[in-house]
Design a protein around this motif. Structure first.
Motif, PDB file in Angstrom:
ATOM      1  N   LEU A  80       2.063 -20.452 -13.508  1.00 27.33           N
ATOM      2  CA  LEU A  80       2.354 -20.466 -14.937  1.00 27.33           C
ATOM      3  C   LEU A  80       3.381 -19.398 -15.306  1.00 27.33           C
ATOM      4  O   LEU A  80       4.232 -19.588 -16.162  1.00 27.33           O
ATOM      5  N   ARG A  81       3.313 -18.259 -14.585  1.00 29.95           N
ATOM      6  CA  ARG A  81       4.253 -17.176 -14.872  1.00 29.95           C
ATOM      7  C   ARG A  81       5.692 -17.631 -14.645  1.00 29.95           C
ATOM      8  O   ARG A  81       6.599 -17.233 -15.347  1.00 29.95           O
ATOM      9  N   PHE A 117      -9.120 -15.729 -16.812  1.00 32.27           N
ATOM     10  CA  PHE A 117      -8.235 -16.881 -16.769  1.00 32.27           C
ATOM     11  C   PHE A 117      -8.769 -17.853 -15.710  1.00 32.27           C
ATOM     12  O   PHE A 117      -9.185 -17.439 -14.643  1.00 32.27           O
ATOM     13  N   TRP A 129       4.136 -29.934 -18.284  1.00 28.84           N
ATOM     14  CA  TRP A 129       5.549 -29.944 -17.911  1.00 28.84           C
ATOM     15  C   TRP A 129       5.847 -30.964 -16.825  1.00 28.84           C
ATOM     16  O   TRP A 129       6.901 -31.554 -16.771  1.00 28.84           O
TER      17      TRP A 129
ATOM     18  N   LYS B 355       9.554 -27.158 -23.506  1.00 25.61           N
ATOM     19  CA  LYS B 355       9.472 -26.174 -22.433  1.00 25.61           C
ATOM     20  C   LYS B 355       9.473 -24.761 -23.022  1.00 25.61           C
ATOM     21  O   LYS B 355       8.753 -23.886 -22.573  1.00 25.61           O
ATOM     22  N   LEU B 358       6.111 -24.060 -24.047  1.00 23.34           N
ATOM     23  CA  LEU B 358       5.250 -23.807 -22.895  1.00 23.34           C
ATOM     24  C   LEU B 358       5.496 -22.404 -22.337  1.00 23.34           C
ATOM     25  O   LEU B 358       4.579 -21.662 -22.017  1.00 23.34           O
ATOM     26  N   MET B 359       6.793 -22.038 -22.269  1.00 19.89           N
ATOM     27  CA  MET B 359       7.146 -20.725 -21.746  1.00 19.89           C
ATOM     28  C   MET B 359       6.578 -19.626 -22.637  1.00 19.89           C
ATOM     29  O   MET B 359       6.076 -18.615 -22.159  1.00 19.89           O
ATOM     30  N   VAL B 361       3.982 -19.872 -24.661  1.00 16.33           N
ATOM     31  CA  VAL B 361       2.528 -19.833 -24.526  1.00 16.33           C
ATOM     32  C   VAL B 361       2.140 -19.153 -23.218  1.00 16.33           C
ATOM     33  O   VAL B 361       1.286 -18.271 -23.189  1.00 16.33           O
ATOM     34  N   SER B 362       2.829 -19.547 -22.100  1.00 19.13           N
ATOM     35  CA  SER B 362       2.419 -18.942 -20.830  1.00 19.13           C
ATOM     36  C   SER B 362       2.695 -17.448 -20.800  1.00 19.13           C
ATOM     37  O   SER B 362       1.917 -16.697 -20.257  1.00 19.13           O
ATOM     38  N   LEU B 365      -0.173 -15.907 -22.313  1.00 18.37           N
ATOM     39  CA  LEU B 365      -1.432 -16.108 -21.601  1.00 18.37           C
ATOM     40  C   LEU B 365      -1.540 -15.321 -20.311  1.00 18.37           C
ATOM     41  O   LEU B 365      -2.588 -14.811 -19.962  1.00 18.37           O
ATOM     42  N   VAL B 366      -0.399 -15.279 -19.609  1.00 16.35           N
ATOM     43  CA  VAL B 366      -0.460 -14.768 -18.255  1.00 16.35           C
ATOM     44  C   VAL B 366      -0.499 -13.243 -18.254  1.00 16.35           C
ATOM     45  O   VAL B 366       0.364 -12.593 -18.818  1.00 16.35           O
ATOM     46  N   THR B 367      -1.514 -12.719 -17.630  1.00 15.01           N
ATOM     47  CA  THR B 367      -1.667 -11.270 -17.557  1.00 15.01           C
ATOM     48  C   THR B 367      -0.597 -10.698 -16.635  1.00 15.01           C
ATOM     49  O   THR B 367      -0.414 -11.203 -15.530  1.00 15.01           O
ATOM     50  N   PRO B 368       0.086  -9.659 -17.066  1.00  9.04           N
ATOM     51  CA  PRO B 368       1.061  -9.066 -16.149  1.00  9.04           C
ATOM     52  C   PRO B 368       0.346  -8.428 -14.965  1.00  9.04           C
ATOM     53  O   PRO B 368      -0.757  -7.911 -15.111  1.00  9.04           O
TER      54      PRO B 368
END
Lengths: 213, 630
Positions: A80-81, A117, A129, B355, B358-359, B361-362, B365-368
């Protein structure tokens, strides 16, 4: 056109070795290959990414945003990243393994103090996507082949199942035998074979895989 | 092959006889590769104490007629300015090469400095290879140029050359052992000749340097370092592109993908310092507009603007200064392609809105993945012990300055030990000043073993000299870990694996006049805490050496010897879910089950250091086998 693969994961999962094997297979096949690697400070538990481009018209080592034909994620959150690199409708090969960043475990991330998560969250978002997603339990496969560190070779198998990959799987296997530590060759080749089969099964509806004997 | 390996291959092909460096990402693999072949090809290869010493060693080699090189990361090159500014007035019989690996975007660095400006300041030529083939070939060009004009030459690399892999065709290896001959030309010409004394001496040396520089552009052109293409049937959109280094690839990718190969003018500069005015002026005169694509500062762009003011008054120049390209961070295909599209009036490649969403949102969401020390890292144990000592001996009040190495990660959560970090050796130096500023809390400096040898010693002597009440934690993991486990003076082994005398840190500390020197094993938690408490209570400069081999190196050796690593486990009856192990200690091999409210060991990552057993207030961690037995 070049075939562009974006590979991501977490430091320590063997992304550089995976890239080396692919590069070596290209060399054996007389194909031009360029890779760009991001590592260094992230040797362990950081995010690691590799841009791999195969083909004559690959001039620079970097894949453009939305330019990757395939996204290989050795860890599900990482898929996802880096989703921005995948083409619309491109192929996503995702490991079912989630490695929670230590900051998340430590409860230091807002919104993530209650619940971690999940794989489902990651995959459902990637599916917005592209529908062509294969979720692979690479860790179980690697363990089955006798070497839990062989997650990377499982994914080499998955990639080799793709018809679009301009490489003969036999060449990839030769390359694996040359780059993995001596004594782990058989385990790695086994992991490769299972990975190849798993990807063909997971992606059989899309007609993107080679015919396996 | 890796760009850095291509450079190393170049050093072998073009008869470099002496190579020295201090490791630094993204440059380290150059010397690492050379150590593998050093004995076979008869090259002296060394890891030096720091970059300044490495460059001085290379000067020594060149002075004796041996082609020599020193390689370093861009920030490491700051150390060589002193010898470099002297070296430029000398002449050498053999080529002298400085390899600077710049790191735009600071992927593994603290800044984005562009060392072409360093070359400009020192008034030496700088070459910029744009792919793997050139990474090898330019080593030869740089050495020939250095010998032709008798100046040190810089080979400026960037991360995307160093840490990318691609094709490179080898040339013949022509090794020749030149007999060493110490050249005393400088002494004869300028000291005995009387030119070095008197008011005109220095300007005269400077003028000779300028005369040398004036010959560089022509020599570079002869070597084929400038490649230009001006389309015959009129340039597309009246646009020409000037590019150097890795971004040349992005330009080609963009032109190729838009079917514009050969239709847009392109000048590739393989040499950018001194600014090749004639080449650039003659190319730019064919166009109305020029886009400059370069990595780092707008160096070419600014020089072109200055040139155009006199020579090409109507020329429109685009690039970083006009915001067509980003001023900070490294370039990529998208930024270069976008600039080209806007200047050629073509449609930009739009990212579809779904997209973008989506980018967005991600990214939320995504933890660094914040960089973290490895499972079993001795530094984590040392910091955790030191933190405890500051609580018991100083009411948790202290100032801690960090340094450059894996242990810099001690700043990050959950440890959050140091509050600031500067350059190599900066921890002890800055702590000296903090201690003299009137701060009454304990002042702690944390420095690694390799960094201590590199730059820590003068500042430690200063602490004794000026009696600065600082507490130095030397985090000694017995190897230069962060850059890839290179040996340092304390290892007892050289770059090429030959045994050598160990330089012992505690002996240095005592010789520097430090009266409190204590050595502890960071895995021994209580002794570590006690040593730090004692140091804090000690009046005057004190050093605690936390010594334990880097876990990764330990694991590698254990694997080689076939040793079994005993993992730890959590006794769920004892675990009360206090989360000390994950939230305060932060070992990445410990997970926390939020439903059952219990910690667990991630067996695949556990290396069996056992520090968790000391950290857990409930004593819930124990070795697996012990657990099985009970």
């Amino acid at each position: 056109m070049s075939f562009d693969i974006f590979i991501c994961g977490v430091g320590g999962q063997g992304l550089v070795l995976l890239t080396n094997a692919l590069g070596r297979a290209c060399l054996k096949s007389g194909l031009k290959a360029v890779t760009g690697e991001m590592y260094g400070l992230s040797q362990r538990s950081g995010t690691v990414s590799v841009h791999m481009r195969i083909g004559e018209d690959a001039h620079s080592p970097l894949i453009s945003i939305g330019g990757a034909d395939a996204l290989v994620a050795l860890e599900a959150i990482e898929a996802l990243r880096y989703i921005e690199y995948l083409k619309k409708g491109g192929l996503a090969l995702i490991n079912s393994r989630i490695m929670h960043p230590p900051v998340e475990t430590a409860g230091l991330v807002k919104d993530r103090t209650k619940k971690y998560f999940t794989l489902e969250e990651a995959v459902s978002r990637v599916k917005r996507w592209t529908s062509r997603v294969a979720v692979i339990n690479a860790l179980a496969t690697a363990k089955e082949s006798g070497n839990p560190n062989a997650e990377n070779t499982v994914f080499l198998g998955c990639l080799s199942a793709l018809r679009e990959l301009p490489l003969d799987p036999e060449k990839v296997k030769e390359a694996i035998a040359e780059v993995v530590p001596r004594g782990t060759v058989d385990q790695n080749l086994k992991a490769f074979e299972i990975g190849m089969r798993m990807a063909s099964e997971a992606l059989c509806d899309f007609g993107v895989c080679r015919n396996l004997r | 092959m890796l760009g850095n390996e291509a450079v190393a291959r170049g050093a072998v092909e073009y008869n470099v006889e002496l190579a020295a460096a201090y490791p630094g990402t993204p440059s380290s693999e150059i010397i690492e590769t050379l150590t593998l072949v050093a004995d076979d090809v008869g090259m002296h290869v060394q890891w030096s104490t720091n970059e300044m010493v490495a460059f001085e060693v290379a000067i020594g080699g060149a002075l004796c007629g041996k082609r020599s090189l020193a390689s370093m990361k861009h920030i490491g090159a700051n150390w060589i300015m002193d010898p470099l500014m002297h070296a430029v007035y000398h002449g050498f019989d053999a080529g002298l090469l400085i390899i600077s690996a710049d790191d735009p975007s600071g992927h593994s660095s603290a800044n984005e400095q562009d060392n072409r400006y360093m070359a400009q300041l020192a008034e030496i030529p700088a070459l910029e290879p744009s792919d793997f083939q050139e990474a090898k070939d330019y080593v030869g060009h740089a050495l020939s140029l250095s010998e032709e004009v008798k100046l040190p030459v810089m080979l400026r690399l960037v991360t995307r050359i160093c840490h990318s892999r691609g094709d490179c065709t080898f040339g013949p290896v022509r090794r020749e052992k030149r007999p060493p001959r110490f050249s005393d030309d400088y002494y004869r010409d300028f000291v005995l000749g009387g030119n070095i004394v008197g008011p005109k001496a220095i300007p005269k040396l400077h003028r000779i340097q300028h005369e040398k520089l004036a010959r560089v552009e022509e020599a570079a052109a002869r070597a084929g370092l400038f490649q230009s293409e001006v389309p015959e049937d009129g340039p597309s959109g009246g646009l020409g592109i000037i590019a150097s280094s890795a971004p040349v690839g992005y330009v080609l990718d963009s032109l190729d993908s838009r079917g514009l190969m050969g239709k847009v003018g392109l000048l590739k500069l393989g040499l950018s310092v001194p600014f090749p005015e004639k080449t650039v002026s003659s190319f730019a005169s064919s166009f109305e507009k020029v886009l400059v694509v370069e990595e780092g500062e707008p160096y070419i762009e600014r020089n072109l603007a200055a040139l155009a003011k006199c020579d090409l008054p109507g020329l429109k120049i685009f690039g970083k200064l006009t915001s067509h390209l980003p001023r900070e961070g490294e370039l990529n295909f998208s930024s270069v392609d976008g600039a080209l599209a806007s200047l050629l009036g073509l449609g930009a490649r739009e990212v579809p809105p779904e997209k973008l969403k989506l980018m967005e949102v991600s990214s939320k969401l995504v933890t660094p993945r914040i960089m973290s020390m490895c499972a079993g890292c001795p530094h984590r144990a040392a910091f955790y012990a030191a933190k405890k000592a500051t609580r018991t001996a100083a009411n948790a009040r202290y100032v801690a300055i960090g340094d450059i190495g894996c242990y810099t990660l001690g700043m990050y959560p959950p440890l959050r030990f140091m509050q600031d970090v500067f350059c190599m050796g900066g921890s002890i130096g800055v702590a000296n000043g903090v201690a003299k500023s009137g701060i009454t809390d304990p002042v702690i400096a944390t420095i690694g073993d390799s960094t201590f040898y590199h730059a820590g010693i003068p500042a430690l002597i200063n602490a004794t000299f000026n009696q600065a009440n600082i507490k130095v934690m030397v985090l000694d993991n017995e190897v230069t870990a962060m850059t890839g486990y290179q040996p340092h003076p304390g290892c007892g082994e050289t770059a090429t694996g030959k045994p050598t005398k160990r330089v012992v840190i505690e002996e240095i500390c005592r010789a520097c006049g430090i009266e409190f020197v204590r050595i502890v094993d960071p895995y021994d938690f209580s002794s570590s805490v006690r040593a730090m408490e004692d140091a804090i209570r000690f009046e005057g400069p004190a050093v605690v050496i936390f010594r334990r081999l880097c876990t990764q190196e330990h694991l590698r050796r254990a694997r080689r010897q076939g040793l079994r690593i005993e993992k730890y486990r959590v006794d769920p009856q004892k675990c009360v879910g206090c989360r000390t192990c994950v939230a305060a200690f932060g070992c990445p091999a410990i997970g926390f089950d939020r439903e059952r409210k219990k910690a667990y060991v991630i067996a695949l990552d556990c290396v069996g250091c056992g520090v968790c057993a000391s950290v857990c207030p409930q004593g819930a961690f124990s070795p697996e086998r012990a657990g099985e037995g009970s």
